[in-house]
Design a protein around this motif. Structure first.
Motif, mmCIF file in Angstrom:
data_model
loop_
_atom_site.group_PDB
_atom_site.id
_atom_site.type_symbol
_atom_site.label_atom_id
_atom_site.label_comp_id
_atom_site.label_asym_id
_atom_site.label_seq_id
_atom_site.Cartn_x
_atom_site.Cartn_y
_atom_site.Cartn_z
ATOM 1 N N THR A 59 14.450 33.559 -35.247
ATOM 2 C CA THR A 59 14.536 32.116 -34.985
ATOM 3 C C THR A 59 13.336 31.628 -34.191
ATOM 4 O O THR A 59 12.751 30.580 -34.497
ATOM 5 N N ALA A 60 12.943 32.376 -33.168
ATOM 6 C CA ALA A 60 11.797 31.979 -32.345
ATOM 7 C C ALA A 60 10.523 31.897 -33.178
ATOM 8 O O ALA A 60 9.722 30.963 -33.028
ATOM 9 N N ILE A 61 10.309 32.837 -34.082
ATOM 10 C CA ILE A 61 9.098 32.835 -34.920
ATOM 11 C C ILE A 61 9.134 31.647 -35.877
ATOM 12 O O ILE A 61 8.107 30.981 -36.103
ATOM 13 N N ALA A 62 10.307 31.359 -36.439
ATOM 14 C CA ALA A 62 10.427 30.201 -37.342
ATOM 15 C C ALA A 62 10.104 28.909 -36.598
ATOM 16 O O ALA A 62 9.410 28.033 -37.120
ATOM 17 N N TRP A 63 10.612 28.773 -35.368
ATOM 18 C CA TRP A 63 10.283 27.597 -34.556
ATOM 19 C C TRP A 63 8.776 27.512 -34.315
ATOM 20 O O TRP A 63 8.175 26.429 -34.390
ATOM 21 N N ALA A 64 8.140 28.647 -34.004
ATOM 22 C CA ALA A 64 6.705 28.650 -33.730
ATOM 23 C C ALA A 64 5.916 28.189 -34.957
ATOM 24 O O ALA A 64 4.966 27.402 -34.839
ATOM 25 N N LEU A 65 6.293 28.672 -36.137
ATOM 26 C CA LEU A 65 5.610 28.255 -37.362
ATOM 27 C C LEU A 65 5.778 26.759 -37.586
ATOM 28 O O LEU A 65 4.847 26.074 -38.023
ATOM 29 N N TYR A 66 6.955 26.249 -37.266
ATOM 30 C CA TYR A 66 7.183 24.815 -37.398
ATOM 31 C C TYR A 66 6.247 24.030 -36.483
ATOM 32 O O TYR A 66 5.547 23.101 -36.918
ATOM 33 N N TRP A 67 6.211 24.373 -35.192
ATOM 34 C CA TRP A 67 5.433 23.608 -34.233
ATOM 35 C C TRP A 67 3.935 23.677 -34.521
ATOM 36 O O TRP A 67 3.217 22.675 -34.416
ATOM 37 N N VAL A 68 3.463 24.858 -34.885
ATOM 38 C CA VAL A 68 2.031 25.020 -35.152
ATOM 39 C C VAL A 68 1.602 24.190 -36.359
ATOM 40 O O VAL A 68 0.536 23.562 -36.354
ATOM 41 N N HIS A 69 2.438 24.157 -37.390
ATOM 42 C CA HIS A 69 2.088 23.387 -38.585
ATOM 43 C C HIS A 69 2.414 21.903 -38.422
ATOM 44 O O HIS A 69 1.893 21.067 -39.150
ATOM 45 N N ARG A 70 3.265 21.577 -37.471
ATOM 46 C CA ARG A 70 3.571 20.177 -37.173
ATOM 47 C C ARG A 70 2.394 19.512 -36.459
ATOM 48 O O ARG A 70 2.197 18.306 -36.555
ATOM 49 N N HIS A 71 1.617 20.325 -35.750
ATOM 50 C CA HIS A 71 0.499 19.807 -34.964
ATOM 51 C C HIS A 71 -0.789 20.504 -35.417
ATOM 52 O O HIS A 71 -1.140 21.576 -34.883
ATOM 53 N N PRO A 72 -1.517 19.919 -36.366
ATOM 54 C CA PRO A 72 -2.721 20.555 -36.920
ATOM 55 C C PRO A 72 -3.769 20.925 -35.871
ATOM 56 O O PRO A 72 -4.464 21.935 -36.022
ATOM 57 N N GLU A 73 -3.871 20.118 -34.807
ATOM 58 C CA GLU A 73 -4.870 20.417 -33.785
ATOM 59 C C GLU A 73 -4.546 21.720 -33.057
ATOM 60 O O GLU A 73 -5.440 22.474 -32.642
ATOM 61 N N ILE A 74 -3.245 22.020 -32.907
ATOM 62 C CA ILE A 74 -2.831 23.281 -32.283
ATOM 63 C C ILE A 74 -3.144 24.439 -33.220
ATOM 64 O O ILE A 74 -3.646 25.490 -32.796
ATOM 65 N N LYS A 75 -2.880 24.259 -34.495
ATOM 66 C CA LYS A 75 -3.176 25.288 -35.495
ATOM 67 C C LYS A 75 -4.676 25.596 -35.517
ATOM 68 O O LYS A 75 -5.080 26.764 -35.581
ATOM 69 N N THR A 76 -5.494 24.563 -35.456
ATOM 70 C CA THR A 76 -6.945 24.752 -35.465
ATOM 71 C C THR A 76 -7.406 25.561 -34.257
ATOM 72 O O THR A 76 -8.237 26.475 -34.369
ATOM 73 N N LYS A 77 -6.880 25.237 -33.079
ATOM 74 C CA LYS A 77 -7.237 25.974 -31.862
ATOM 75 C C LYS A 77 -6.814 27.441 -31.974
ATOM 76 O O LYS A 77 -7.546 28.347 -31.562
ATOM 77 N N LEU A 78 -5.637 27.649 -32.522
ATOM 78 C CA LEU A 78 -5.108 29.007 -32.652
ATOM 79 C C LEU A 78 -5.949 29.816 -33.632
ATOM 80 O O LEU A 78 -6.287 30.985 -33.371
ATOM 81 N N GLU A 79 -6.313 29.214 -34.757
ATOM 82 C CA GLU A 79 -7.156 29.893 -35.751
ATOM 83 C C GLU A 79 -8.498 30.294 -35.133
ATOM 84 O O GLU A 79 -8.988 31.407 -35.347
ATOM 85 N N ALA A 80 -9.086 29.385 -34.359
ATOM 86 C CA ALA A 80 -10.385 29.663 -33.741
ATOM 87 C C ALA A 80 -10.278 30.796 -32.726
ATOM 88 O O ALA A 80 -11.172 31.660 -32.636
ATOM 89 N N GLU A 81 -9.200 30.805 -31.963
ATOM 90 C CA GLU A 81 -9.038 31.856 -30.956
ATOM 91 C C GLU A 81 -8.887 33.220 -31.620
ATOM 92 O O GLU A 81 -9.498 34.208 -31.188
ATOM 93 N N ILE A 82 -8.082 33.296 -32.669
ATOM 94 C CA ILE A 82 -7.889 34.571 -33.373
ATOM 95 C C ILE A 82 -9.206 35.017 -34.023
ATOM 96 O O ILE A 82 -9.581 36.195 -33.952
ATOM 97 N N ALA A 83 -9.914 34.068 -34.628
ATOM 98 C CA ALA A 83 -11.189 34.386 -35.287
ATOM 99 C C ALA A 83 -12.232 34.890 -34.290
ATOM 100 O O ALA A 83 -13.126 35.670 -34.658
ATOM 101 N N SER A 84 -12.129 34.487 -33.038
ATOM 102 C CA SER A 84 -13.107 34.896 -32.021
ATOM 103 C C SER A 84 -13.087 36.400 -31.770
ATOM 104 O O SER A 84 -14.038 36.958 -31.201
ATOM 105 N N LEU A 85 -12.032 37.074 -32.193
ATOM 106 C CA LEU A 85 -11.937 38.529 -32.022
ATOM 107 C C LEU A 85 -12.701 39.283 -33.096
ATOM 108 O O LEU A 85 -12.841 40.510 -33.014
ATOM 109 N N GLY A 86 -13.182 38.558 -34.120
ATOM 110 C CA GLY A 86 -13.911 39.220 -35.195
ATOM 111 C C GLY A 86 -12.979 39.737 -36.275
ATOM 112 O O GLY A 86 -11.771 39.485 -36.269
ATOM 113 N N ALA A 87 -13.561 40.467 -37.219
ATOM 114 C CA ALA A 87 -12.778 40.992 -38.345
ATOM 115 C C ALA A 87 -11.922 42.170 -37.904
ATOM 116 O O ALA A 87 -12.351 43.016 -37.118
ATOM 117 N N ASP A 88 -10.709 42.204 -38.423
ATOM 118 C CA ASP A 88 -9.779 43.317 -38.208
ATOM 119 C C ASP A 88 -9.611 43.690 -36.734
ATOM 120 O O ASP A 88 -9.842 44.841 -36.328
#
Length: 447
Positions: free
Chosen positions: A268-297
């Motif tokens: 349930t918690a993960i489903a809520w998180a997916l909802y909130w992140v996709h509900r707010h595109p600016e949050i999704k963008t920040k999250l994508e950038a942070e994960i990408a900052s770690l590089g490949a794999d």
């Protein structure tokens, strides 16, 4: 000393609203009594719902001679987890059991589980059909169940694992609606009227799961499990100070607790998180950038340390906490709590939902704002999703790790979008709060 306020509604009105619309019940109650109130939802004296941080601190840090953590007020969980669950045992027995069970959920083993979580997420999400709608909570439940089966049971993705997964899902989903959740709150509804009836279905699914568990335990008893790292093997090998291990019935009840309390809440918690992140595109963008900052794999444990990812998961657990209440505490002698008079025998419940909605702690509490967890550090009695004190959730570390890694894996690797433009609302699912629609999404494909 002041008397604890009672709500205006009758006991019958309160009980039905608590079962049918718990969030509305609590939202209405806090307007009448901001810090604590008597909730006439059980027994003659009801429960005292408390949501002030200082009161929460006193309740969970006081010794048992003042506020005793009693399992009798958790009886509605007994049909689900059994008499020997960590949730339902008390006193010294609980203390010894907790000490016995803690090691498998901490330390280096989290490293092993982290890769498993990422791999399982990829395996399950990649099976979705491009441009096809799906219910996020059904998918997150499948992921969480498979984590339980492999990390907890040590069962690989085989026929026996598939059958057990199907049984557990059916058992959990019996209480997915408000109507069927009522069976847990009104014992007179717990009648086995055949396989077609909700309670009859529950009894049969539970019996099938029990048979599978006891068969697995019997097989393990004949094997050398010293090299295995799954939680069941570690639980079976654990010994207390007297050299005693857990009996099969105790192992069965702890496994049921981990399966239902563990996978249900995390899914349930993960489903809520997916909802909130996709509900707010600016949050999704920040999250994508942070994960990408770690590089490949990147290594899974490096992903789990990301601060914005951590903040997103915390804000998800804050705004609609899956568990609404803490473990009940029973007043052992006349005392006071924040100038309110308490009598012997009164039952106190920390109200996590209302604590997380306090405007004096969380300005604009209805706004999803992960940044609040980067701007300041909340103390353990202000942010309380896993409870506190001696009754704090034993699987907290694994649940937080799973939530972070599943969310990060999906966000970084797959394109999803919400189907509904209307806001998702919380509804009762058993004893938890879950998204009403399950979060309806569209799978757009791999990134």
């Amino acid at each position: 000393m002041k008397l604890i306020p009672r709500l205006k509604q009758s006991s019958i009105q309160q009980k039905f609203q608590w079962v049918a619309k718990p969030d509305k019940y609590m939202d209405s109650a806090v307007k009448q009594a901001p810090d604590m109130f008597i909730a006439d939802i059980a027994g003659e004296d009801g429960y005292v719902f408390v949501n002030h941080p200082e009161a929460m601190r006193q309740i969970v840090t006081s010794d048992r001679h003042k506020f005793f953590a009693s399992s009798k007020n958790n009886d509605l969980l007994r049909p689900l987890v059994g008499d020997n669950s960590l949730i339902l045992i008390e006193g010294d027995r609980h203390k010894q059991r907790r000490k016995l069970l803690l090691p498998p959920f901490h330390g280096e083993r989290m490293q092993t589980y982290s890769k498993l979580i990422c791999d399982l997420t990829h395996n399950i999400i990649s099976q979705l059909e491009p441009n096809q709608p799906f219910i996020a909570r059904q998918v997150t439940q499948e992921i969480s169940l498979q984590v339980i089966l492999e990390a907890v049971y040590g069962l690989q993705d085989n026929q026996r694992s598939a059958e057990l997964k199907q049984r557990i899902a059916k058992l959990a989903n019996i209480f997915e609606s408000t109507l069927t959740s009522a069976f847990l709150f009104f014992p007179w509804l717990q009648q086995d009227l055949g396989a077609w009836s909700p309670w009859g279905n529950f009894v049969r699914q539970q019996k099938a799961i029990d048979e599978a568990i006891y068969q697995e335990l019997a097989t393990r008893r004949t094997q050398d499990n010293s090299q295995r790292q799954d939680i069941l093997s570690l639980m079976m090998s654990a010994k207390d100070e007297a050299g005693e291990g857990l009996k099969d019935i105790e192992l069965r009840d702890e496994l049921m607790t981990l399966m239902l309390a563990g996978h249900e809440t995390t899914a349930t918690a993960i489903a809520w998180a997916l909802y909130w992140v996709h509900r707010h595109p600016e949050i999704k963008t920040k999250l994508e950038a942070e994960i990408a900052s770690l590089g490949a794999d990147p290594a899974p444990m490096e992903i789990a340390k990301l601060p914005y990812l951590d903040a997103v998961c915390k804000e998800t657990l804050r705004i609609y906490p899956v568990a609404m209440l803490t473990f009940p505490r029973v007043v052992q002698e006349p005392t006071e709590l924040m100038d309110y008079k308490l009598e012997t025998g009164q039952v106190l419940m920390g109200c996590i939902y209302l604590l997380h909605q306090r405007e004096d702690v969380y300005p604009e509490p209805l706004k999803f704002k992960p940044e609040r967890f980067l701007e300041r550090e909340f103390d353990p009695y202000e942010f309380f999703p896993f409870g506190g004190g001696k009754r704090r959730c034993i699987g907290e570390a694994l649940a937080k790790l799973e939530m972070k890694l599943v969310v990060a894996t999906i966000i970084a690797q797959y394109d999803l979008e919400l189907i509904d433009s209307k806001p998702e609302v919380p509804v009762r699912r058993g004893v938890t709060l879950a998204p009403k629609t399950g979060v309806r999404m569209m799978f757009k494909g791999k990134r």
